[in-house]
Enzyme design. Sequence first.
Site, PDB file in Angstrom:
ATOM      1  N   HIS A  81       0.807  -1.224   0.000  1.00  0.00           N
ATOM      2  CA  HIS A  81       0.000   0.000   0.000  1.00  0.00           C
ATOM      3  C   HIS A  81       0.836   1.268   0.000  1.00  0.00           C
ATOM      4  CE1 HIS A  81      -2.000  -3.296   2.286  1.00  0.00           C
ATOM      5  NE2 HIS A  81      -2.935  -3.064   1.378  1.00  0.00           N
ATOM      6  N   GLU A 133      -3.259   3.012   2.044  1.00  0.00           N
ATOM      7  CA  GLU A 133      -2.821   3.599   0.772  1.00  0.00           C
ATOM      8  C   GLU A 133      -3.020   5.117   0.737  1.00  0.00           C
ATOM      9  OE1 GLU A 133      -3.693   3.500  -4.007  1.00  0.00           O
ATOM     10  OE2 GLU A 133      -4.176   1.690  -2.872  1.00  0.00           O
ATOM     11  N   CYS A 198      -6.072   1.079 -10.763  1.00  0.00           N
ATOM     12  CA  CYS A 198      -5.093   0.196 -11.402  1.00  0.00           C
ATOM     13  C   CYS A 198      -5.817  -0.745 -12.364  1.00  0.00           C
ATOM     14  CB  CYS A 198      -4.276  -0.569 -10.365  1.00  0.00           C
ATOM     15  SG  CYS A 198      -5.068  -2.019  -9.676  1.00  0.00           S
TER      16      CYS A 198
END
EC number: 1.17.7.4
Length: 314
Positions: A81, A133, A198
């Site tokens: 993260h 994160e 992502c």
Amino acid sequence: MDVIKISPRGYCYGVVDAMVIAKNASLDKTLPRPIYILGMIVHNKHVTDAFEEDGIYTLDGTNRLEILKQVEKGTVIFTAHGVSPEVRKAAEEKGLVTIDATCPDVTKTHDLIRKVKAEGYHVIYIGKKGHPEPEGAVGVAPEIVHLVETEEDVRNLDIQAEKLIVTNQTTMSQWDVHDIMESVKEKYPYVEYHQEICLATQVRQEAVSEQAKKADLTIVVGDPKSNNSNRLAQVSEEIAGTKAYRIGDISELKLEWLKDVNTVAVTAGASTPTPITKEVIRFLEQFDHNDESTWQLEHSVPLKKILPKVKIKN
């Protein structure tokens, strides 16, 4: 029971890389002991339990700096993260050996924040409050990064900067991010977009949004702390229109969920070990509403099957 094995599902490359890095650390006799992971290497308890069996200990706490206070010596592994520069500096000042398992996609976001800070921007960062994160990303430049989780958070922003960019946590639902980005654009019409969902997260969400439509129920195999697993269940319900439950493993599945269900879709979070998901699929494939002998819910995957195999370097 008919089972739709949603594809793609499960491990992403960032998770595999992080686990291989940690596994190699456990085999490296030159590293100072003890070896700690600063938070969960990936958000899955089966994985952290398996590493503990290998002599790598997961430390938990409210944030990475607080966790680091528990470490006096040895080696620390930064999780997939990512961490803030402040955490890296604190580890260095303690004289600890550090190993970085940050996902490359997270590193890209950190690099973006550094770049736009130098160019005079402020950053609106869409992410889940309390998740590591966003903690790491905000920590790159806390004076110019503004964390928002909801459209209400956007309405409460008071940013005077003339140059503004919006980006996001990599594992968010792309539909949530879109809605919040639209709110940002409405408030700050001059804002620049830089979506950072992502690819692994995106294709898994898109697979659920389409393939779960054909099922009566979706089972998402993933840890409760896994943001991308929770988002997959959300996508099934809100986009595919199919009821969903998230389970850590087969032991958490409730038979009453299967009542009146003929077809079930199964997917897994990016940090869910493949053997855990396969165990769930095997159970559902053999399940028969009319045969009690098929109703036994038993988790039996040994920890030694959880971690990736790595070659020992001579």
